[in-house]
Structures are given as structure tokens and as C-alpha cells.
Design an enzyme around this catalytic site. Sequence first.
Site, PDB file in Angstrom:
ATOM      1  N   CYS A  50       0.842  -1.201   0.000  1.00 12.51           N
ATOM      2  CA  CYS A  50       0.000   0.000   0.000  1.00 12.51           C
ATOM      3  C   CYS A  50       0.875   1.249   0.000  1.00 12.51           C
ATOM      4  O   CYS A  50       1.865   1.324   0.738  1.00 12.51           O
ATOM      5  CB  CYS A  50      -0.910   0.001   1.227  1.00 12.51           C
ATOM      6  N   CYS A  56      -0.070   6.010   7.225  1.00 10.99           N
ATOM      7  CA  CYS A  56      -1.362   5.610   7.766  1.00 10.99           C
ATOM      8  C   CYS A  56      -1.151   4.713   8.989  1.00 10.99           C
ATOM      9  O   CYS A  56      -0.275   3.850   9.002  1.00 10.99           O
ATOM     10  CB  CYS A  56      -2.153   4.867   6.692  1.00 10.99           C
ATOM     11  N   CYS A  59      -2.067   0.015   9.388  1.00 15.51           N
ATOM     12  CA  CYS A  59      -1.212  -1.178   9.302  1.00 15.51           C
ATOM     13  C   CYS A  59       0.155  -0.896   9.910  1.00 15.51           C
ATOM     14  O   CYS A  59       0.682   0.209   9.786  1.00 15.51           O
ATOM     15  CB  CYS A  59      -1.028  -1.613   7.848  1.00 15.51           C
ATOM     16  N   CYS A 134      -6.821   0.881  -0.156  1.00 12.26           N
ATOM     17  CA  CYS A 134      -6.693   0.128   1.090  1.00 12.26           C
ATOM     18  C   CYS A 134      -6.767  -1.354   0.760  1.00 12.26           C
ATOM     19  O   CYS A 134      -7.863  -1.898   0.551  1.00 12.26           O
ATOM     20  CB  CYS A 134      -7.784   0.505   2.089  1.00 12.26           C
ATOM     21  N   GLN A 257     -17.531  -9.934  13.428  1.00  5.11           N
ATOM     22  CA  GLN A 257     -16.150 -10.333  13.229  1.00  5.11           C
ATOM     23  C   GLN A 257     -15.580  -9.615  12.008  1.00  5.11           C
ATOM     24  O   GLN A 257     -16.267  -9.415  11.015  1.00  5.11           O
ATOM     25  CB  GLN A 257     -16.049 -11.850  13.048  1.00  5.11           C
ATOM     26  N   PHE A 284     -21.550 -13.404  26.354  1.00  5.41           N
ATOM     27  CA  PHE A 284     -21.169 -12.291  25.473  1.00  5.41           C
ATOM     28  C   PHE A 284     -21.476 -12.706  24.034  1.00  5.41           C
ATOM     29  O   PHE A 284     -20.646 -12.596  23.137  1.00  5.41           O
ATOM     30  CB  PHE A 284     -19.687 -11.928  25.626  1.00  5.41           C
ATOM     31  N   GLU A 305     -26.342 -11.765  26.510  1.00  7.42           N
ATOM     32  CA  GLU A 305     -25.750 -10.562  25.912  1.00  7.42           C
ATOM     33  C   GLU A 305     -26.302  -9.318  26.598  1.00  7.42           C
ATOM     34  O   GLU A 305     -27.498  -9.242  26.904  1.00  7.42           O
ATOM     35  CB  GLU A 305     -26.045 -10.517  24.409  1.00  7.42           C
ATOM     36  N   ASP A 351     -16.890 -15.026  24.676  1.00  5.36           N
ATOM     37  CA  ASP A 351     -16.201 -14.184  23.712  1.00  5.36           C
ATOM     38  C   ASP A 351     -16.310 -12.736  24.196  1.00  5.36           C
ATOM     39  O   ASP A 351     -17.061 -11.933  23.645  1.00  5.36           O
ATOM     40  CB  ASP A 351     -16.843 -14.348  22.326  1.00  5.36           C
ATOM     41  N   CYS A 377      -9.981 -11.457  21.788  1.00  2.83           N
ATOM     42  CA  CYS A 377      -9.369 -10.505  20.865  1.00  2.83           C
ATOM     43  C   CYS A 377      -8.198  -9.784  21.516  1.00  2.83           C
ATOM     44  O   CYS A 377      -7.710  -8.780  20.992  1.00  2.83           O
ATOM     45  CB  CYS A 377     -10.408  -9.495  20.367  1.00  2.83           C
TER      46      CYS A 377
END
Length: 423
Positions: A50, A56, A59, A134, A257, A284, A305, A351, A377
Amino acid sequence: MNAPEEIVRIAAKGDGVTASGRFAWGTAPGDLLHADGRIEPGPHHAAPVCRHFGQCGGCQLQQLDEKSLAAFVEARVANASASQELGAELITEPHLSPPGSRRRASLRAESSQGRVVIGYREAKSHRVVELAECPVLCPELVAVLAPLRKLLIRLGQAQTPSKRGKGKPKPGRHTHAKLAADIELTLVDQGVDLGLKGLTAEGLTLTEALLDFAREHMLARLTLDGGYGPDVLWEPEPVTVTLSGVAVAFPPGSFLQATADGEAALVAAVREWLGDCPTVADLFSGLGTFTFALAGSGTKVLAAEAARDAHLACKAAADQRVLQVHSLHRDLFRGPLLADELDKFAAILLDPPRAGAREQVERIAESHVPRVVYISCNPASWAKDARTLIDAGFVLREARPVGQFRWSTHVELASLFVRGDAR
């Protein structure tokens, strides 16, 4: 003259590190770092794909080839595991989502003197880098950016003050209202879902311009949020996302996701580890990413949730398909399921957000549940929660790293824990 030092690893924030502890951004394992800061590329140094890389902030790792990128993702989980003495040998080869597969993005739009810039913020700065391309995003999302930029210029001009002080603008001179907005892009079943936060459409002219844009570019939905929540301006048919074959209503701004590919990898792990369980508590649960993956194979699922919109969307989809899902609206941070409630299930799936789920994990540790699948995550918070489970008698059987956010330092994983006395 000092000899150059080899980059031996990539640190958590993306900098290359030498054996002596020198850091250098934009390097790959095997690169040589000279005393004057010059970098001599090694065998794992790839050409960034890129033009914005390095400016930017989206990344941090485009300089890595596929092998070293996979090694970084695996190392992020291994290092977190080692910090809590969990066992790095249980970590499998990572799964990396391909370029052009990210289906959601949060961007920033800002204007000055009639020029609008849309993009991610520059690394360690509030400055927005204008995106001309992108390679991470799905092409459908990238295609919206250029016409959206023109629309925002028009909106900024339409909101120009009609007076300058007490007098009128001078002939031939133009003033421009300073525009600033957050942009949410999501690829849903019907196309691109576009949300603009920080803008209002006051007057028929602005509303018509927005509707014309949505119609011309065949948006699935267009919402505006002037500070009081999203208002739907355009939604020709109800917006949905398909989760394990079930179409689920997608409320504006809901969690999804990052890639369909990464979702499939996580779902595959959940089905493999929990597919034979008669009952599972999905904590969750969100819109039901894992709920529907399990319920479709006959498992009875409790989907808990806190976000009301997501809870109602999951419940409606399950009811419509007559699936064995009980949807529970519950804040698991303030009111985690207690041990006696958890003991009713053959397995627990959780999660949680990036901060982890300390309160809920402590209740799981007090229970007699034989199996836990933890999707995370954030390897750091996962490792702390994992330590709690292991101290309570669980054994970590496997951890699978998933690199959904390609070329970034963000890493996810799926993990399986079983009690030491369980089969």
C-alpha cells in the site's frame, strides 16, 4: 566501525528488535540495522503493498513476508501464554485472513476550506491520512470512499454560514463549514451499510442529496447520528448478516467479526470442540455468531448478551427459525452467571471484549463445568483469565491464533480448556 545488528523478532507494537535491545520500526526478522539507523533488508523483508504504509496508522506490518507475519501472530499468543506459564507448546499454526477481506471499518472524515479527507489517523497523531487505496478492506467498501468524499464536500458547502459577521459574504468569495465525522462501513447481506456520526441533515436539500447518494450507490442502509443515536435515512429492505446460515437483523453499529474468513476459522474451532455438547452457555453472545453455529447442529444454547439491540436481533432470528436458543439480556460484568447457574450446562463458551471477563471467569472457576471455550481478541487479558481457570483445575488443551486484522498487531485466538478430571 560498529557492525550492523540483526533484527531477531518483532515486538508487540510492530517494531523490530535486535538481540541487544535496539528497536527499529518497519523492519523484519533478518534485516540488518546499522549504527546510523539505516536498514538493510533481509530475506523476510517484503515490499509494502500500500502506498500509504508508514504514514497511515491502519497497518504496522506490511514489511513482513507471509512466514514472518504468521510467526508474529503466533508469537503474540505464545508470549502472553508464557507470561502466565500456560504452555506455548499447545499453540497451533495461526490462521491469517487474506488481503481484501476486511468487511468493516471505522474511518474519520475532516474538512478544511472545502477539502475533505477520509481515512485512518496517522500513527501517533490525530492527523487523518487520505486513503487513495486500502488493500485490507473488501473492494465494495473501498469503492464507496471516493464518491463519499464528494458528497461530504457538498454537505459542507450546503452548511456554509449565510452571513459573515453582520454583513453578507463578499461576491465571488465562498466560506465553508468545518466538517468532521466518524464513518462506519460494514459489508452486510444487502451491500454496504454506511453510518455517519457527527452530521445532521437539516433541510430538504441535504436530505435529498443523501438519499440520492444512497440510491445511486445501492447502499444497504444509510444512517446519520447527530449525537442522539443513529437515525435511518435509507434502508430499502431490512439489513441482515448471515451467521451459520441464519439471517440475523444487523442493528446500526453492531459488532461483527472483522472478516468472514476469520469468523469461519473461529466457528470451525467452536464446532469441533463443542459440537457434541447437549447444552452450551454462550456468554457475550452478541448477534449469535457462535450461538447459531451450535444451535444448527442440535445443541441447546443459552445466549447471554448485554447490548439490547444485539440481544433482540439474536432472539428474533432464533425464534423465526425455531431453534433451541434461550436469549438472555444480561450484563455479565455487573451480574455474571453464578456457579449454580453454570453447572446446568455441559460447556461454556465466552467471547468477551478486549478487557477480558475476570468476574465471569471467576464464577466459572467456582463451577463444575467440565469444558470451556474462550474466544479472545486480546492475548494479554486472555492469559490472565486462563491462569484463573488453570488454578481452578482446568487444563489448556489447545490455542489457535487468528490474524483477522491483516498487517496489524491485533491478534485473536480460540482456546479450549477442560477440567483435569474430565475426559
